[in-house]
Each structure stands twice: as C-alpha cells, then as structure tokens.
Design a protein around this motif. Structure first.
Motif, PDB file in Angstrom:
ATOM      1  N   LYS A  12       0.884  32.697  17.395  1.00 12.19           N
ATOM      2  CA  LYS A  12       2.355  32.708  17.371  1.00 12.19           C
ATOM      3  C   LYS A  12       2.886  33.993  17.968  1.00 12.19           C
ATOM      4  O   LYS A  12       3.818  33.984  18.772  1.00 12.19           O
ATOM      5  N   LEU A  13       2.286  35.090  17.558  1.00 14.32           N
ATOM      6  CA  LEU A  13       2.709  36.406  18.027  1.00 14.32           C
ATOM      7  C   LEU A  13       2.554  36.517  19.535  1.00 14.32           C
ATOM      8  O   LEU A  13       3.456  36.952  20.241  1.00 14.32           O
ATOM      9  N   ARG A  14       1.398  36.107  20.031  1.00 15.94           N
ATOM     10  CA  ARG A  14       1.144  36.226  21.478  1.00 15.94           C
ATOM     11  C   ARG A  14       2.044  35.284  22.270  1.00 15.94           C
ATOM     12  O   ARG A  14       2.508  35.635  23.354  1.00 15.94           O
ATOM     13  N   LEU A  15       2.293  34.102  21.716  1.00 19.01           N
ATOM     14  CA  LEU A  15       3.222  33.181  22.398  1.00 19.01           C
ATOM     15  C   LEU A  15       4.616  33.792  22.452  1.00 19.01           C
ATOM     16  O   LEU A  15       5.305  33.712  23.468  1.00 19.01           O
ATOM     17  N   ALA A  16       5.024  34.439  21.361  1.00 22.86           N
ATOM     18  CA  ALA A  16       6.346  35.080  21.337  1.00 22.86           C
ATOM     19  C   ALA A  16       6.417  36.207  22.361  1.00 22.86           C
ATOM     20  O   ALA A  16       7.457  36.419  22.999  1.00 22.86           O
ATOM     21  N   GLN A  17       5.306  36.907  22.542  1.00 23.33           N
ATOM     22  CA  GLN A  17       5.283  37.992  23.538  1.00 23.33           C
ATOM     23  C   GLN A  17       5.415  37.438  24.953  1.00 23.33           C
ATOM     24  O   GLN A  17       6.157  37.979  25.782  1.00 23.33           O
ATOM     25  N   ILE A  18       4.721  36.346  25.221  1.00 28.27           N
ATOM     26  CA  ILE A  18       4.808  35.730  26.555  1.00 28.27           C
ATOM     27  C   ILE A  18       6.212  35.170  26.774  1.00 28.27           C
ATOM     28  O   ILE A  18       6.766  35.267  27.871  1.00 28.27           O
ATOM     29  N   GLU A  19       6.775  34.603  25.706  1.00 29.94           N
ATOM     30  CA  GLU A  19       8.145  34.077  25.809  1.00 29.94           C
ATOM     31  C   GLU A  19       9.112  35.193  26.202  1.00 29.94           C
ATOM     32  O   GLU A  19      10.026  34.985  27.008  1.00 29.94           O
ATOM     33  N   GLN A  20       8.904  36.348  25.630  1.00 29.46           N
ATOM     34  CA  GLN A  20       9.767  37.499  25.966  1.00 29.46           C
ATOM     35  C   GLN A  20       9.629  37.912  27.419  1.00 29.46           C
ATOM     36  O   GLN A  20      10.622  38.233  28.075  1.00 29.46           O
ATOM     37  N   VAL A  21       8.407  37.901  27.899  1.00 25.23           N
ATOM     38  CA  VAL A  21       8.185  38.243  29.309  1.00 25.23           C
ATOM     39  C   VAL A  21       8.876  37.210  30.196  1.00 25.23           C
ATOM     40  O   VAL A  21       9.592  37.555  31.140  1.00 25.23           O
ATOM     41  N   ALA A  22       8.703  35.931  29.860  1.00 26.79           N
ATOM     42  CA  ALA A  22       9.313  34.856  30.659  1.00 26.79           C
ATOM     43  C   ALA A  22      10.838  34.944  30.635  1.00 26.79           C
ATOM     44  O   ALA A  22      11.509  34.563  31.593  1.00 26.79           O
ATOM     45  N   ALA A  23      11.374  35.449  29.521  1.00 20.70           N
ATOM     46  CA  ALA A  23      12.833  35.504  29.362  1.00 20.70           C
ATOM     47  C   ALA A  23      13.492  36.440  30.375  1.00 20.70           C
ATOM     48  O   ALA A  23      14.661  36.267  30.714  1.00 20.70           O
ATOM     49  N   SER A  24      12.747  37.417  30.865  1.00 20.71           N
ATOM     50  CA  SER A  24      13.332  38.312  31.869  1.00 20.71           C
ATOM     51  C   SER A  24      12.653  38.131  33.225  1.00 20.71           C
ATOM     52  O   SER A  24      12.725  39.011  34.094  1.00 20.71           O
ATOM     53  N   CYS A  25      12.001  36.991  33.407  1.00 21.31           N
ATOM     54  CA  CYS A  25      11.251  36.726  34.640  1.00 21.31           C
ATOM     55  C   CYS A  25      12.179  36.565  35.836  1.00 21.31           C
ATOM     56  O   CYS A  25      13.205  35.887  35.754  1.00 21.31           O
ATOM     57  N   THR A  26      11.808  37.188  36.959  1.00 16.04           N
ATOM     58  CA  THR A  26      12.560  37.004  38.215  1.00 16.04           C
ATOM     59  C   THR A  26      11.603  36.650  39.355  1.00 16.04           C
ATOM     60  O   THR A  26      11.870  36.946  40.513  1.00 16.04           O
ATOM     61  N   ARG A  27      10.496  36.010  39.001  1.00 20.95           N
ATOM     62  CA  ARG A  27       9.461  35.724  40.024  1.00 20.95           C
ATOM     63  C   ARG A  27       9.906  34.702  41.063  1.00 20.95           C
ATOM     64  O   ARG A  27       9.367  34.658  42.151  1.00 20.95           O
ATOM     65  N   CYS A  28      10.832  33.821  40.702  1.00 20.08           N
ATOM     66  CA  CYS A  28      11.341  32.886  41.702  1.00 20.08           C
ATOM     67  C   CYS A  28      12.857  32.798  41.572  1.00 20.08           C
ATOM     68  O   CYS A  28      13.450  33.315  40.624  1.00 20.08           O
ATOM     69  N   ALA A  29      13.472  32.102  42.520  1.00 15.25           N
ATOM     70  CA  ALA A  29      14.934  32.066  42.589  1.00 15.25           C
ATOM     71  C   ALA A  29      15.575  31.292  41.442  1.00 15.25           C
ATOM     72  O   ALA A  29      16.777  31.433  41.193  1.00 15.25           O
ATOM     73  N   LEU A  30      14.801  30.481  40.731  1.00 15.56           N
ATOM     74  CA  LEU A  30      15.396  29.673  39.656  1.00 15.56           C
ATOM     75  C   LEU A  30      16.044  30.537  38.576  1.00 15.56           C
ATOM     76  O   LEU A  30      16.954  30.101  37.878  1.00 15.56           O
TER      77      LEU A  30
END
Ligand code: URA
Length: 199
Positions: A12-30
């Motif tokens: 759960k903890l690691r998924l939450a950490q990845i979710e946080q990274v994804a939340a500020s992701c700018t890897r593509c134009a979407l």
C-alpha cells in the motif's frame, strides 16, 4: 526489485508513493489536459486486477478509474463474479485523460506503462482482465480484441491475462455481454470463484 515478500502495508505504501510520482508526471502531453491523475482504486493485495484504457470525463473529475457509466457496468460484472468491488484492483493504461476521449497514442501509452508495470509488480494479482484493445496492446503487445478475447495470454511470461471487450463497448452493444460473461467465467474458474447469487 523483489516484491514477492512484501506485506500488505508495504505494498500500500509503495503504491501510494508511485501514485504521488504519477500525480506530478509530465512525461507526455496528456498531463496538460488533466484535472486529476487517475491512478487506481481497490485492494493492494487483490487476486484479480482489471486494466482499462484511460480516464474519461468522470474519472478525470473524480481522480478515480471507472466511475462513469462504463464503470457502473464494470462494478456490476465484478459483483456478479462474486467479488466486492473493493476486493479487486482497477487501473488503466494511461493515468491522464486523453482530449475528447480519444485513444491514447502508442507513445503516450509507452510513457505511462512503467507506472502500470510497478502496480502489477506490487499487487501481484493471480489474474488480470484486459478490458478492450488498448489494454491488450499495452499489456500484451497484441492487437485484435475480437480474436484475442476469451483466450488466456501471459503478461511478461508470468501473470495470466484474459482479454475481453471493454464495458464502454458493451454499453453500445449489449448483446455481446454474454461473450464477456463467458470470458469472466473462465477467470472465475481459474481463481476458484463461484458467482454471486442474483440480487
Ligand atoms: N474507460 C476506461 O478505459 N477507463 C476508465 O477509467 C473509465 C472508462
């Protein structure tokens, strides 16, 4: 990294950490068009995972996958299989809403795939249901959903994947629900699940 020995809290903890990274992701134009990133809903220790395409308007507004019309149908299917909706794990190929609900570009899917790979590695489901063509392309690199559906495949040579039609397609073509139900019955059989009594 070896995730096979992690307990529920650590997952759960690691998924939450990845979710946080994804939340500020700018890897593509979407990312430019998103209101909220849509990471997942459900259990970090689910034996069954569903993968869709990407957020629509409702998902983008709420920050959760499959909460619109297609999601209501998906929830019904999950309950019919004998699960609680919170017992499974639900995610998408891309985490940000494509403009005008177009399909994600292969380049966008490729940029986002690392998040899904980490989600799968942490949840370690016993089976994955790939909902529609985009999910099949992302998870299996295979196209042709009509041919693929109903036949077991393997994700990375290890996790069984059952391709089936997307619930949004079923809203337009309800007569194909019986095909999806037969695909889901194969999944239930594999996981030793009996269907929920009709309510
Ligand atoms: N369709 C998808 O593929 N995913 C969602 O989250 C909602 C609708």
């Amino acid at each position: 990294p070896d995730t096979t020995t992690l307990g529920a809290d650590e997952r759960k903890l690691r998924l939450a950490q990845i979710e946080q990274v994804a939340a500020s992701c700018t890897r593509c134009a979407l990312h430019q068009g998103r209101t909220n990133p849509v990471f997942a809903r459900g259990s970090a220790t689910a034996e069954l995972m569903f993968v869709g395409e990407g957020p629509g308007a409702d998902e983008d507004a709420q920050g959760l996958p499959f909460v619109g019309k297609a999601g209501q149908l998906l929830d019904k299917m999950i309950v019919a299989m004998g699960y609680e909706v919170d017992d499974v794990y639900i995610a998408n190929i891309v985490k940000c809403r494509p403009p005008e609900n177009r399909k994600p570009e292969p380049s966008e899917a490729a940029m986002c795939l690392g998040y899904l790979q980490e989600q799968i590695a942490l949840v370690r489901p016993k089976a994955i249901v790939a909902l529609g063509a985009t999910a099949c392309e992302g998870l299996l690199g295979a196209s042709g959903i009509t041919r693929l559906r109903g036949t077991w495949r393997l994700y990375r040579g290890e996790i069984p994947v059952m391709p089936t039609f997307h619930p949004a397609y079923l809203l337009r073509k309800p007569e194909d629900k019986r095909l999806v139900w037969s695909d889901l019955q194969q999944v239930m059989q594999r996981l030793g699940k009996t269907p929920a009594p009709k309510r």
